[in-house]
Design a protein around this motif. Structure first.
Motif, mmCIF file in Angstrom:
data_model
loop_
_atom_site.group_PDB
_atom_site.id
_atom_site.type_symbol
_atom_site.label_atom_id
_atom_site.label_comp_id
_atom_site.label_asym_id
_atom_site.label_seq_id
_atom_site.Cartn_x
_atom_site.Cartn_y
_atom_site.Cartn_z
ATOM 1 N N UNK A 115 15.402 77.648 41.107
ATOM 2 C CA UNK A 115 15.401 76.521 40.191
ATOM 3 C C UNK A 115 14.195 76.639 39.270
ATOM 4 N N UNK A 153 32.374 67.498 38.727
ATOM 5 C CA UNK A 153 31.639 66.407 39.366
ATOM 6 C C UNK A 153 32.551 65.220 39.637
ATOM 7 N N UNK A 184 28.010 61.035 42.186
ATOM 8 C CA UNK A 184 26.606 61.224 42.526
ATOM 9 C C UNK A 184 26.115 59.895 43.068
ATOM 10 N N UNK A 210 32.089 67.154 44.743
ATOM 11 C CA UNK A 210 32.689 67.986 43.714
ATOM 12 C C UNK A 210 34.100 68.365 44.123
ATOM 13 N N UNK A 232 11.958 74.090 36.453
ATOM 14 C CA UNK A 232 11.800 72.784 35.823
ATOM 15 C C UNK A 232 11.171 72.887 34.438
ATOM 16 N N UNK A 249 19.651 71.588 46.523
ATOM 17 C CA UNK A 249 20.970 71.019 46.774
ATOM 18 C C UNK A 249 21.645 71.921 47.800
ATOM 19 N N UNK A 285 26.136 64.567 46.221
ATOM 20 C CA UNK A 285 27.127 64.762 45.176
ATOM 21 C C UNK A 285 28.423 65.209 45.832
ATOM 22 N N UNK A 325 21.136 66.444 48.346
ATOM 23 C CA UNK A 325 19.886 66.738 47.649
ATOM 24 C C UNK A 325 18.731 66.342 48.553
ATOM 25 N N UNK A 377 12.213 64.552 36.981
ATOM 26 C CA UNK A 377 12.188 64.261 38.416
ATOM 27 C C UNK A 377 13.268 65.007 39.136
ATOM 28 N N UNK A 378 13.160 65.063 40.442
ATOM 29 C CA UNK A 378 14.106 65.862 41.207
ATOM 30 C C UNK A 378 15.418 65.131 41.417
ATOM 31 N N UNK A 379 15.427 63.812 41.370
ATOM 32 C CA UNK A 379 16.659 63.096 41.662
ATOM 33 C C UNK A 379 17.518 63.042 40.412
ATOM 34 N N UNK A 380 18.473 63.921 40.344
ATOM 35 C CA UNK A 380 19.340 63.928 39.169
ATOM 36 C C UNK A 380 20.600 64.715 39.476
ATOM 37 N N UNK A 381 21.691 64.198 38.944
ATOM 38 C CA UNK A 381 22.978 64.845 39.130
ATOM 39 C C UNK A 381 22.974 66.227 38.495
ATOM 40 N N UNK A 382 23.559 67.184 39.199
ATOM 41 C CA UNK A 382 23.639 68.543 38.675
ATOM 42 C C UNK A 382 25.022 68.798 38.117
ATOM 43 N N UNK A 392 18.054 62.705 49.905
ATOM 44 C CA UNK A 392 17.758 61.757 48.839
ATOM 45 C C UNK A 392 19.033 61.255 48.168
ATOM 46 N N UNK A 410 13.157 67.460 47.363
ATOM 47 C CA UNK A 410 12.654 68.308 46.293
ATOM 48 C C UNK A 410 13.737 68.578 45.271
ATOM 49 N N UNK A 411 13.980 69.848 45.008
ATOM 50 C CA UNK A 411 14.987 70.241 44.010
ATOM 51 C C UNK A 411 16.162 70.977 44.641
#
Lengths: 108, 114
Positions: free
Chosen positions: B49, A45, A48, A35, B51, A96, A33, A90, B98-103, A30, A93-94
């Motif tokens: 993880x 960072x 992204x 680093x 949420x 990385x 990133x 990514x 949502x899942x799409x996000x910079x960590x 999706x 889902x969640x």
């Protein structure tokens, strides 16, 4: 499982030159990133991207989800750019998933 | 601005002893939270993880558990440490929704198990 193949594992550049790091993905991702590792081992960072390209100073990154790769270009490398760089992709889902890192050495 | 703290900075523990590592996020409401681990010479791996408060999902099984007792707190623990638990532990956060996000990553905890 998802895999991220990062290359090269090590890179040596003369000051003022440039090169590219690349990450290939085994599945559609999706976003990506990039680093840089700091002196303590944590991550700074850089970029992204969910698509396209981004530029910040002497760094430029691209991400092509369809072709399953991302690149990080460094131009006009400086001594302070030396360090370890990681990509992380990514999934839908969640999760990385990290590449194995590129150790960059810039010498005078 | 958001800040992320991890504690302790470093820990030396005996095999078989319990462990608790903590992570707090300040300046961000309801973030997604993550635990990562890197063995010496290894690749950074996502472990858990979360949420929302009270909900934690496991990504990799390493005989560790995680909990999220408060919106801004994420805890990694085990009752019995193994030698293989040694390494560098990183906590991260991303924006909710949502899942799409910079960590964004914390400073890390270095764990040595002897």
């Amino acid at each position: 499982g998802d895999q991220v193949e990062q290359s090269p594992s090590a890179l040596s550049l003369h000051e003022g030159t440039g090169s590219a790091l690349r990450c290939n993905f085994t599945t559609t991702m999706r976003a990506v990133q990039w680093f840089r590792k700091n002196s303590r081992g944590s991550l700074i960072n850089l970029f992204y991207l969910a698509s396209g390209t981004k530029e910040n100073g002497r760094l430029k990154s691209a991400f092509d989800s369809k072709e399953r790769y991302s690149t990080l270009h460094i131009r006009d490398a400086q001594l302070e750019d030396s360090g370890t760089y990681f990509c992380a992709a990514e999934d839908m889902g969640y999760k990385l998933t990290f590449g194995t890192g590129t150790s960059l050495l810039v010498d005078p | 601005a958001q800040t992320i703290h991890q504690w302790p900075v470093a820990e030396i523990k005996a095999v078989g002893s319990p462990l608790s590592l903590g992570c707090t996020i300040k300046g961000k409401s309801s973030p997604n939270l993550y635990w990562y681990w890197q063995a010496t010479g290894g690749t950074l791996q996502q472990l858990f993880y979360s949420i929302t408060v009270g909900q934690v999902e496991s990504v990799v099984q390493l005989n560790l558990s995680a909990s999220r007792p408060k919106d801004d707190q994420f805890i990694l623990s085990t009752e019995k440490l193994l030698l293989s638990h040694s390494g560098f532990y990183l906590c991260a956060w991303s924006q909710t929704g949502g899942a799409r996000a910079e960590q964004f990553f914390g400073p890390g905890t270095r764990l040595t198990v002897l």
